[in-house]
Write a protein that holds these residues in place. Sequence first.
Motif, mmCIF file in Angstrom:
data_model
loop_
_atom_site.group_PDB
_atom_site.id
_atom_site.type_symbol
_atom_site.label_atom_id
_atom_site.label_comp_id
_atom_site.label_asym_id
_atom_site.label_seq_id
_atom_site.Cartn_x
_atom_site.Cartn_y
_atom_site.Cartn_z
ATOM 1 N N VAL A 275 0.743 -1.121 0.026
ATOM 2 C CA VAL A 275 0.053 0.002 0.124
ATOM 3 C C VAL A 275 0.954 1.358 0.103
ATOM 4 O O VAL A 275 0.259 2.502 -0.507
ATOM 5 C CB VAL A 275 -0.902 0.089 1.138
ATOM 6 N N ALA A 276 2.036 1.374 0.487
ATOM 7 C CA ALA A 276 3.009 2.346 0.563
ATOM 8 C C ALA A 276 3.381 2.915 -0.963
ATOM 9 O O ALA A 276 3.889 4.030 -0.953
ATOM 10 C CB ALA A 276 4.324 1.904 1.443
ATOM 11 N N ASN A 277 3.011 2.061 -1.903
ATOM 12 C CA ASN A 277 3.368 2.251 -3.384
ATOM 13 C C ASN A 277 2.311 3.225 -3.744
ATOM 14 O O ASN A 277 2.442 3.771 -4.819
ATOM 15 C CB ASN A 277 3.673 1.175 -4.179
ATOM 16 N N GLY A 278 1.231 3.249 -3.356
ATOM 17 C CA GLY A 278 -0.077 3.983 -3.593
ATOM 18 C C GLY A 278 -0.861 3.006 -4.351
ATOM 19 O O GLY A 278 -0.526 2.121 -5.012
ATOM 20 N N ILE A 279 -2.332 3.263 -4.182
ATOM 21 C CA ILE A 279 -3.375 2.514 -4.776
ATOM 22 C C ILE A 279 -4.095 3.621 -5.689
ATOM 23 O O ILE A 279 -4.852 4.433 -5.234
ATOM 24 C CB ILE A 279 -4.233 2.163 -3.650
ATOM 25 N N PRO A 280 -4.015 3.318 -6.945
ATOM 26 C CA PRO A 280 -4.693 4.347 -7.970
ATOM 27 C C PRO A 280 -6.452 3.727 -7.845
ATOM 28 O O PRO A 280 -6.670 2.717 -8.180
ATOM 29 C CB PRO A 280 -4.310 3.924 -9.331
ATOM 30 N N PHE A 281 -7.155 4.866 -7.379
ATOM 31 C CA PHE A 281 -8.456 4.263 -7.009
ATOM 32 C C PHE A 281 -9.374 5.624 -7.440
ATOM 33 O O PHE A 281 -9.200 6.719 -6.655
ATOM 34 C CB PHE A 281 -8.735 3.755 -5.721
ATOM 35 N N LEU A 282 -10.394 5.664 -8.303
ATOM 36 C CA LEU A 282 -11.558 6.692 -8.417
ATOM 37 C C LEU A 282 -10.811 8.027 -8.504
ATOM 38 O O LEU A 282 -11.297 9.038 -7.911
ATOM 39 C CB LEU A 282 -12.402 6.661 -7.045
#
Length: 357
Positions: A275-282
């Motif tokens: 999750v530290a890599n970032g979650i592309p969402f909405l």
Amino acid sequence: MKTFKNLYPQIYTFANLERAFRKARRGKRHKPNVAAFECNLDIELLSLMDDLAGESYRPGGYRHFHIYDGKPRRISAAPFRDRVVHHALCNVIEPIWEARFIHDSYACRPGKGTHAALDRCTHFARRYPYVLQADIVQFFPSVDHEILHNLLARYLACPPTMRLVDKIIDSGRGIHAARYQMQWFPGDDLLAAARPRGLPIGNQTSQFWANVYLHELDRFVKQELRCPAYLRYCDDFMLFAPDKPTLHRWRQEIEVFLTTLRLKIHTCKTSVHPVANGIPFLGFIVYPTHRRLKRSNGVAFQRRYKRQRRQLAHGTLSYRQLDQSVQAWIAHAAHGDTWGLRCSLLRPPIPKRRSAL
């Protein structure tokens, strides 16, 4: 399992149809077909009552157009009269499923939505180090009519209601045929290609039925996999866990389960990552500590804002319209750490109009 009978008379009451009309016209009062319907409202609603009561109602043809929302989408708009019927049906049957949907399904539900989904994603990202992120290949074109019928009939023990449901479902048959890429499943023969499938993107019923269809996935993840941290927005879903092997195992089990719904997940868009890599969402990139707007969204607003300022200068856009558009974007962007971005994009001065509207 409780079933529901004698629902059909509730659908075509004048009060329910009037309530459905008000929902269907929301944000569309300026359109000629909506205004024409409203000018003869009582006559139109009484006509619908008669058609529904006598089961002579037949859906009309769709109007198609395309939008670009990160990817091209074909929107199919039903006639306004049909949209009133869609809302009338959903007014009666949606509460049956709303009481059964899981908490963490966020699309097209009262009190949910994109920003609630983003907040929940942030909450899970702060508690778990890894996420499985996935979406479904051509979800709306892939919805199988027979499976959807059976899922709805599980609770709707009202034959005339199911006949109305089937008319609306059948109206979407083949609507995505030109773009649908056939997916094959174990046990399929050549007749599988002829199975009726597809829901029009744009119908109120399609949005609701998408949740009914994927509620089976929600139940599987929560009850069979026993994943404590799961959320879904339409056909995008995420599972969080303390380690990668668990998520890889869950992915394999989900892929097997989805074959029962005749669905597949995108192999190239499905990943297990920290999750530290970032979650592309909405439209955002969600991190455990903060949230960024996707670059493409900022660029799209910058181009639109430049075009709107030009329209304002030429007198084809009013200050009020520009302000409404900008305030809507600000309200959305403010759900991320975007203060500097907003200041930068909104720095260009507002031009004076050359002529009044």
